[in-house]
Scaffold this active site. Structure first.
Site, PDB file in Angstrom:
ATOM      1  N   ASP A 118       0.606  -1.070   0.195  1.00 50.70           N
ATOM      2  CA  ASP A 118      -0.054  -0.286  -0.110  1.00 50.70           C
ATOM      3  C   ASP A 118       0.836   1.207   0.729  1.00 50.70           C
ATOM      4  O   ASP A 118       1.303   1.625   0.657  1.00 50.70           O
ATOM      5  CB  ASP A 118      -0.958  -0.172   0.907  1.00 50.70           C
ATOM      6  N   ASP A 322      -1.238   6.023  -6.880  1.00 52.78           N
ATOM      7  CA  ASP A 322      -1.773   5.262  -6.012  1.00 52.78           C
ATOM      8  C   ASP A 322      -1.673   4.021  -6.686  1.00 52.78           C
ATOM      9  O   ASP A 322      -2.359   3.604  -8.055  1.00 52.78           O
ATOM     10  CB  ASP A 322      -2.772   4.930  -5.118  1.00 52.78           C
TER      11      ASP A 322
END
Length: 444
Positions: A118, A322
């Site tokens: 992440d 992201d």
């Protein structure tokens, strides 16, 4: 007298030998860390091996992506409200979830786990025994009592102070991470030996979660944060550079894996490299913000207001890159302009059935080899990203449609992983830059 003198020399010899030995041990300890320029880890998509078609993979990923978009927006909005609060409350909501798993090993002897990679958060954590409450995972839950290198972190440790929410229990640093879908991880901070690929690194701080609730992490056994904060893997290892290369969602071969490169082995010497500055958001310092200044479709630059993608003083707006969000989401006014121009330049009938779950789809002709789609270019500060068609058009001949893999958002924009596929994406935290190199990721 001679015996006394010899004894003194002997004591001095032992003393110097002990110092030399200590220096050698300390040097060896540093050698374990510094002997490696970095390491390489394979990444696996969470739907890998699921025998899905590319559109099924995309639809599943988009459902998770919409949830993540809501989480990320909530993170930013909550942080903005907190920064205005006189009580100086820190944001305690995090993005969580993700699309790619990395294999890590924890402890001595080591046990292997698949954890979510992440880039939108910092904390490294896994589920730990004894569990008050733990979600199901495919591997055994980590048992600290079976590892000889496990050590709890005290409340006075600086990493404990770096937690947005912490407390002290029996002098141990306790944490709680809450995510946007009300999933949470609660436990204590500890140090342990982590193994990435063939490289073992001692004293990595991580959350040992023994009370983990919600459905947000059913894909893996925890999470590895690669954000910009002090608790992330990047910051802890003092490896200011990392990169990843994500294989195409169009690829039918689920066996092909993506790659994460940590440290100086992250490639940044390619002649085709393009580089843009990273931007910092004081209210959300872990995210990787970019300066998107405009978008072109074909030869037409969209009439988007310059302020549309700007990071506002209160921390809202802007664009982040992201790895855990599937498609790109653009601020709604910009998306409306993109949709209108793209539709006008594609010489195919529009499909309004919304069967794919995307905003712009077209009906495919019987001869799908002669489809012409306009070029799509994102103009970042100092770098124009000219996307290959596969990075924004997803076609399925069985469904008879081709769709633009971009959606609309309110406020913050996100550059998703479909647009990043088959690119080496290099984060350099010393130079505060982000670079892209076209790369055949399944060949690494």
């Amino acid at each position: 007298m001679a015996n006394s003198s010899n004894f003194a020399y002997y004591i001095l010899f032992l003393f110097l030998s002990s110092i030399l030995f200590a220096l050698q041990v300390n040097s060896t300890s540093r050698h374990v860390l510094n002997n490696h320029k970095g390491f390489k880890v394979s990444l696996k998509h969470v739907d890998s091996g699921g025998n899905f078609t590319k559109f099924e993979r995309l639809q599943r990923a988009m459902e998770r992506g919409k949830s993540r978009l809501q989480r990320l927006s909530l993170v930013v909005n909550f942080a903005t409200l907190s920064s205005k609060d006189d009580s100086n409350v820190k944001s305690t909501i995090h993005a969580g979830n993700g699309e790619f798993l990395m294999e890590i090993s924890i402890g001595s002897p080591s046990e292997s786990y698949n954890a979510i990679m992440d880039t939108g958060s910092d904390l490294i954590w896994t589920q730990c025994k004894p569990c008050k409450e733990c979600f199901d995972q495919s591997t055994p839950i980590f048992d600290p009592s079976k590892s000889s290198t496990f050590e709890k972190i005290s409340c006075s440790n600086k990493l404990c102070e770096a937690l947005p929410t912490s407390s002290c229990g029996d002098s141990n640093c306790e944490y709680m991470y809450t995510y946007g879908d009300y999933s949470s991880s609660e436990g204590f901070l500890a140090k342990e030996t982590f193994t990435f690929g063939k490289v073992s690194i001692p004293n990595v701080a991580f959350g040992c979660g023994n009370d983990n609730e919600g459905s947000g992490f059913s894909q893996g056994a925890g999470l590895v944060g690669l954000g910009r904060g002090p608790l992330s893997l990047v910051s802890q290892l003092h490896m200011s550079k990392f990169s990843y290369c994500l294989t195409s969602i169009n690829d039918e071969a689920d066996s092909k894996s993506s790659t994460l490169l940590m440290g100086s082995i992250a490639h940044d010497d390619d002649k085709n490299i393009i580089t843009t500055p990273l931007v910092k958001n004081p209210t959300q310092p872990s995210f990787y913000y970019l300066s998107l200044q405009g978008i072109s479709v074909g030869d037409t630059q969209l009439p988007i207001k310059k302020s549309t993608f700007s990071l506002n003083q209160d921390g809202t707006g802007g664009m982040i890159i992201d790895s855990g969000t599937t498609i790109t989401y653009l601020e709604e006014n910009a998306f409306t302009l993109l949709k209108k121009e793209f539709s006008s330049q594609v010489n195919l009938p529009v499909d309004d059935s919304s069967s794919a779950g995307l905003d712009i789809c077209f009906k495919l002709p019987s001869d799908t080899n002669n489809i012409q789609v306009p070029k799509l270019v994102f103009h970042f500060e100092g770098a124009d990203m000219d996307f290959p068609a596969d990075n924004y058009m997803i076609a399925d001949s069985r469904m008879g449609i081709a769709c633009l893999a971009i959606g609309s958002s309110s406020g913050m924009s996100i550059l998703g992983n479909v647009q990043q596929q088959n690119m080496m994406v290099i984060h350099d935290l010393d130079k505060e830059t982000l670079s892209f190199v076209p790369t055949q990721c399944d060949k690494l």
